[in-house]
Design a protein around this motif. Structure first.
Motif, PDB file in Angstrom:
ATOM      1  N   GLY A   6      46.137  33.928  32.230  1.00 52.06           N
ATOM      2  CA  GLY A   6      46.416  32.911  33.245  1.00 52.06           C
ATOM      3  C   GLY A   6      45.532  33.018  34.470  1.00 52.06           C
ATOM      4  N   TYR A   7      45.279  34.246  34.938  1.00 52.94           N
ATOM      5  CA  TYR A   7      44.452  34.375  36.146  1.00 52.94           C
ATOM      6  C   TYR A   7      43.063  33.799  35.884  1.00 52.94           C
ATOM      7  CZ  TYR A   7      42.061  38.297  33.917  1.00 52.94           C
ATOM      8  OH  TYR A   7      41.323  39.055  33.033  1.00 52.94           O
ATOM      9  N   ALA A   8      42.584  33.936  34.619  1.00 54.58           N
ATOM     10  CA  ALA A   8      41.218  33.518  34.303  1.00 54.58           C
ATOM     11  C   ALA A   8      41.114  32.009  34.115  1.00 54.58           C
ATOM     12  CB  ALA A   8      40.732  34.239  33.045  1.00 54.58           C
ATOM     13  N   LEU A  46      25.088  43.359  26.310  1.00 49.78           N
ATOM     14  CA  LEU A  46      26.116  42.343  26.034  1.00 49.78           C
ATOM     15  C   LEU A  46      27.418  42.754  26.702  1.00 49.78           C
ATOM     16  CD1 LEU A  46      27.117  39.828  24.434  1.00 49.78           C
ATOM     17  CD2 LEU A  46      27.660  41.386  22.548  1.00 49.78           C
ATOM     18  N   GLU A  47      27.931  41.899  27.611  1.00 47.86           N
ATOM     19  CA  GLU A  47      29.231  42.206  28.235  1.00 47.86           C
ATOM     20  C   GLU A  47      30.331  41.411  27.551  1.00 47.86           C
ATOM     21  OE1 GLU A  47      29.624  42.202  32.506  1.00 47.86           O
ATOM     22  OE2 GLU A  47      31.804  42.468  32.358  1.00 47.86           O
ATOM     23  N   LEU A  48      31.354  42.127  27.104  1.00 46.86           N
ATOM     24  CA  LEU A  48      32.532  41.495  26.492  1.00 46.86           C
ATOM     25  C   LEU A  48      33.538  41.217  27.614  1.00 46.86           C
ATOM     26  CD1 LEU A  48      32.898  43.829  23.357  1.00 46.86           C
ATOM     27  CD2 LEU A  48      31.378  41.875  23.716  1.00 46.86           C
ATOM     28  N   GLY A  49      33.931  39.958  27.774  1.00 47.08           N
ATOM     29  CA  GLY A  49      34.794  39.592  28.898  1.00 47.08           C
ATOM     30  C   GLY A  49      33.976  39.575  30.177  1.00 47.08           C
ATOM     31  N   ILE A  50      32.901  38.791  30.186  1.00 51.48           N
ATOM     32  CA  ILE A  50      31.915  38.835  31.281  1.00 51.48           C
ATOM     33  C   ILE A  50      32.469  38.268  32.590  1.00 51.48           C
ATOM     34  CG2 ILE A  50      30.856  36.594  30.685  1.00 51.48           C
ATOM     35  CD1 ILE A  50      28.119  37.897  31.311  1.00 51.48           C
ATOM     36  N   GLY A  53      30.853  37.390  36.259  1.00 54.94           N
ATOM     37  CA  GLY A  53      29.536  38.028  36.346  1.00 54.94           C
ATOM     38  C   GLY A  53      29.452  39.131  37.385  1.00 54.94           C
ATOM     39  N   ARG A  54      30.612  39.657  37.792  1.00 51.44           N
ATOM     40  CA  ARG A  54      30.640  40.726  38.803  1.00 51.44           C
ATOM     41  C   ARG A  54      29.665  41.853  38.463  1.00 51.44           C
ATOM     42  NH1 ARG A  54      33.357  45.711  39.185  1.00 51.44           N
ATOM     43  NH2 ARG A  54      34.241  45.437  37.099  1.00 51.44           N
ATOM     44  N   VAL A  55      29.642  42.271  37.189  1.00 52.56           N
ATOM     45  CA  VAL A  55      28.789  43.387  36.763  1.00 52.56           C
ATOM     46  C   VAL A  55      27.486  42.858  36.164  1.00 52.56           C
ATOM     47  CG1 VAL A  55      28.666  45.357  35.170  1.00 52.56           C
ATOM     48  CG2 VAL A  55      30.834  44.803  36.320  1.00 52.56           C
ATOM     49  N   ILE A  69      30.212  37.278  26.654  1.00 49.03           N
ATOM     50  CA  ILE A  69      31.225  36.482  25.949  1.00 49.03           C
ATOM     51  C   ILE A  69      32.448  36.403  26.848  1.00 49.03           C
ATOM     52  CG2 ILE A  69      32.703  36.327  23.892  1.00 49.03           C
ATOM     53  CD1 ILE A  69      30.782  38.179  22.445  1.00 49.03           C
ATOM     54  N   ASP A  70      33.072  35.253  26.921  1.00 51.86           N
ATOM     55  CA  ASP A  70      34.352  35.142  27.623  1.00 51.86           C
ATOM     56  C   ASP A  70      35.139  33.985  27.016  1.00 51.86           C
ATOM     57  OD1 ASP A  70      35.291  36.517  30.513  1.00 51.86           O
ATOM     58  OD2 ASP A  70      36.427  34.728  29.906  1.00 51.86           O
ATOM     59  N   ALA A  71      36.468  34.108  27.066  1.00 52.57           N
ATOM     60  CA  ALA A  71      37.321  33.050  26.545  1.00 52.57           C
ATOM     61  C   ALA A  71      37.517  31.937  27.569  1.00 52.57           C
ATOM     62  CB  ALA A  71      38.678  33.636  26.162  1.00 52.57           C
ATOM     63  N   SER A  72      37.271  32.243  28.841  1.00 50.09           N
ATOM     64  CA  SER A  72      37.629  31.296  29.903  1.00 50.09           C
ATOM     65  C   SER A  72      36.412  30.515  30.397  1.00 50.09           C
ATOM     66  CB  SER A  72      38.270  32.061  31.071  1.00 50.09           C
ATOM     67  OG  SER A  72      38.287  31.245  32.211  1.00 50.09           O
ATOM     68  N   ILE A  92      31.287  31.180  24.697  1.00 49.92           N
ATOM     69  CA  ILE A  92      32.732  31.048  24.925  1.00 49.92           C
ATOM     70  C   ILE A  92      33.417  31.411  23.616  1.00 49.92           C
ATOM     71  CG2 ILE A  92      34.615  29.437  25.468  1.00 49.92           C
ATOM     72  CD1 ILE A  92      32.765  30.077  27.855  1.00 49.92           C
ATOM     73  N   GLY A  93      34.296  32.422  23.674  1.00 49.74           N
ATOM     74  CA  GLY A  93      34.966  32.841  22.451  1.00 49.74           C
ATOM     75  C   GLY A  93      35.788  34.089  22.695  1.00 49.74           C
ATOM     76  N   ASP A  94      36.351  34.582  21.611  1.00 53.49           N
ATOM     77  CA  ASP A  94      37.208  35.766  21.645  1.00 53.49           C
ATOM     78  C   ASP A  94      36.317  36.997  21.531  1.00 53.49           C
ATOM     79  OD1 ASP A  94      39.021  37.776  21.236  1.00 53.49           O
ATOM     80  OD2 ASP A  94      39.979  36.865  19.491  1.00 53.49           O
ATOM     81  N   PHE A  95      36.370  37.885  22.522  1.00 54.74           N
ATOM     82  CA  PHE A  95      35.421  39.000  22.464  1.00 54.74           C
ATOM     83  C   PHE A  95      35.789  40.020  21.384  1.00 54.74           C
ATOM     84  CE2 PHE A  95      37.855  41.015  26.128  1.00 54.74           C
ATOM     85  CZ  PHE A  95      38.097  42.261  25.548  1.00 54.74           C
ATOM     86  N   ALA A  96      36.980  39.931  20.813  1.00 53.07           N
ATOM     87  CA  ALA A  96      37.297  40.809  19.672  1.00 53.07           C
ATOM     88  C   ALA A  96      36.393  40.495  18.485  1.00 53.07           C
ATOM     89  CB  ALA A  96      38.760  40.652  19.266  1.00 53.07           C
TER      90      ALA A  96
HETATM   91  C1  LIG Z   1      39.671  41.427  34.289  1.00 54.02           C
HETATM   92  S1  LIG Z   1      38.475  40.174  33.945  1.00 54.02           S
HETATM   93  C2  LIG Z   1      37.018  41.173  34.108  1.00 54.02           C
HETATM   94  C3  LIG Z   1      35.767  40.384  34.173  1.00 54.02           C
HETATM   95  C4  LIG Z   1      34.505  41.255  34.275  1.00 54.02           C
HETATM   96  N1  LIG Z   1      34.344  42.077  33.101  1.00 54.02           N
HETATM   97  C5  LIG Z   1      34.610  42.146  35.488  1.00 54.02           C
HETATM   98  O1  LIG Z   1      34.727  43.369  35.309  1.00 54.02           O
HETATM   99  O2  LIG Z   1      34.584  41.614  36.603  1.00 54.02           O
HETATM  100  C6  LIG Z   1      38.619  40.000  32.187  1.00 54.02           C
HETATM  101  C7  LIG Z   1      37.840  38.847  31.583  1.00 54.02           C
HETATM  102  O3  LIG Z   1      37.990  38.935  30.172  1.00 54.02           O
HETATM  103  C8  LIG Z   1      38.293  37.655  29.653  1.00 54.02           C
HETATM  104  N2  LIG Z   1      39.078  37.846  28.421  1.00 54.02           N
HETATM  105  C9  LIG Z   1      40.306  38.418  28.284  1.00 54.02           C
HETATM  106  N3  LIG Z   1      40.646  38.452  26.993  1.00 54.02           N
HETATM  107  C10 LIG Z   1      39.615  37.889  26.292  1.00 54.02           C
HETATM  108  C11 LIG Z   1      39.355  37.675  24.916  1.00 54.02           C
HETATM  109  N4  LIG Z   1      40.221  38.048  23.969  1.00 54.02           N
HETATM  110  N5  LIG Z   1      38.179  37.105  24.574  1.00 54.02           N
HETATM  111  C12 LIG Z   1      37.275  36.737  25.520  1.00 54.02           C
HETATM  112  N6  LIG Z   1      37.467  36.930  26.835  1.00 54.02           N
HETATM  113  C13 LIG Z   1      38.619  37.504  27.219  1.00 54.02           C
HETATM  114  C14 LIG Z   1      39.025  36.927  30.741  1.00 54.02           C
HETATM  115  O4  LIG Z   1      38.901  35.520  30.595  1.00 54.02           O
HETATM  116  C15 LIG Z   1      38.324  37.462  31.993  1.00 54.02           C
HETATM  117  O5  LIG Z   1      37.235  36.669  32.346  1.00 54.02           O
END
Ligand SMILES: C[S@@+](CC[C@H](N)C(=O)[O-])C[C@H]1O[C@@H](n2cnc3c(N)ncnc32)[C@H](O)[C@@H]1O
Length: 247
Positions: A6-8, A46-50, A53-55, A69-72, A92-96
């Motif tokens: 939800g936050y995302a 490659l960042e999972l859950g990017i 773009g903080r990092v 990759i990010d779902a949001s 855009i997708g599921d990082f799993a």
């Molecule tokens: C806590 S934030 C961290 C973002 C970034 N990695 C950082 O450290 O600032 C987690 C991110 O992971 C994404 N996320 C969570 N579950 C995911 C999934 N199953 N597939 C893709 N993205 C996902 C969220 O949308 C969100 O953008």
């Protein structure tokens, strides 16, 4: 496909203000990842859950070719709006599933994001799919809380969280050990309103993560007590684990 928590989806425009860690933590994260990339084969990251773009953006500013990759879509829109954000290749997708073209020197998950995969199956899948995308000798890096630290946080009641813009945020963590779950409830007071945000996680011990890695053909190369690169020890509440795909 998950839409992201939800936050995302709903609060992406305030993520950096309320949920990002302090700037010093981000600087340390970027520095350690850059150091690890220097010890990995040549290749993109490659960042999972990017997220926003903080990092990834400061890493790209240092000259690394960073993908994500990010779902949001709303988090990625925030990333795109920042300087350099338009240049990163983001799926855009599921990082799993790690469904992103290419072979990578380093795949990483930061900001406690790995535990947002809420089943053991999804976490196992993520290890396996990340390993499949690594170059020989490539690294898979993730950060996570130790279960014991989560239990201590949960027992401590509401805690104030340091936010980037100074808005007051309270966090309550609750553990549900039977299912290795925990929930973080955030109460944010800003613009004259209280907002409630809940995030659900599945936690795992370092040993369980190591077994998942081994099942994916990865081996633990090193484990730090945090992004500053401190040694992992009996007093660590957090770890940064570095797994390697044998060359
Ligand atoms: C806590 S934030 C961290 C973002 C970034 N990695 C950082 O450290 O600032 C987690 C991110 O992971 C994404 N996320 C969570 N579950 C995911 C999934 N199953 N597939 C893709 N993205 C996902 C969220 O949308 C969100 O953008």
């Amino acid at each position: 496909m998950p839409q992201g928590p939800g936050y995302a989806t709903d609060l992406a425009d305030r993520y950096d203000d309320w949920f990002a860690p302090p700037a010093a933590t981000t600087d340390a994260t970027v520095a350690l990842l850059a150091r690890l990339a220097g010890s990995a084969p040549d290749g993109p990251l490659l960042e999972l859950g990017i997220g926003t773009g903080r990092v990834a953006l400061p890493l790209a500013a240092r000259g690394h070719d960073v993908h994500g990759i990010d779902a949001s879509t709303t988090m990625v829109e925030r990333l795109r709006a920042k300087p350099g954000g338009e240049k990163l290749t983001v799926s855009i997708g599921d990082f799993a599933e790690v469904d992103h073209e290419g072979e990578f020197a380093v795949a990483y998950v930061a900001g406690g994001t790995f535990f947002e995969l809420r089943t053991q199956q999804a976490q196992l899948r993520c290890f396996a799919q990340a390993a499949r995308r690594l170059l020989p000798g490539g690294l898979f890096v993730l950060d996570a809380h130790l279960p014991e630290a989560l239990a201590a946080h949960a027992g401590a009641g509401a805690q104030t969280v340091e936010t980037a813009n100074g808005d007051p945020v309270l966090r309550v963590r609750r553990l549900r050990p039977a299912g290795q779950r925990y929930t973080s409830d955030y109460l944010v007071f800003a613009d004259g309103l209280f907002r409630h945000v809940r995030v659900d996680f599945r936690y795992a011990s370092p040993g369980e993560l190591d077994l998942m890695a081994a099942a994916a053909g990865l081996r633990l190369r090193e484990r730090f007590g945090g992004w500053s690169g401190t040694p992992f020890s009996d007093t660590s509440g957090y770890h940064v684990s570095v797994y390697e795909l044998p060359a």
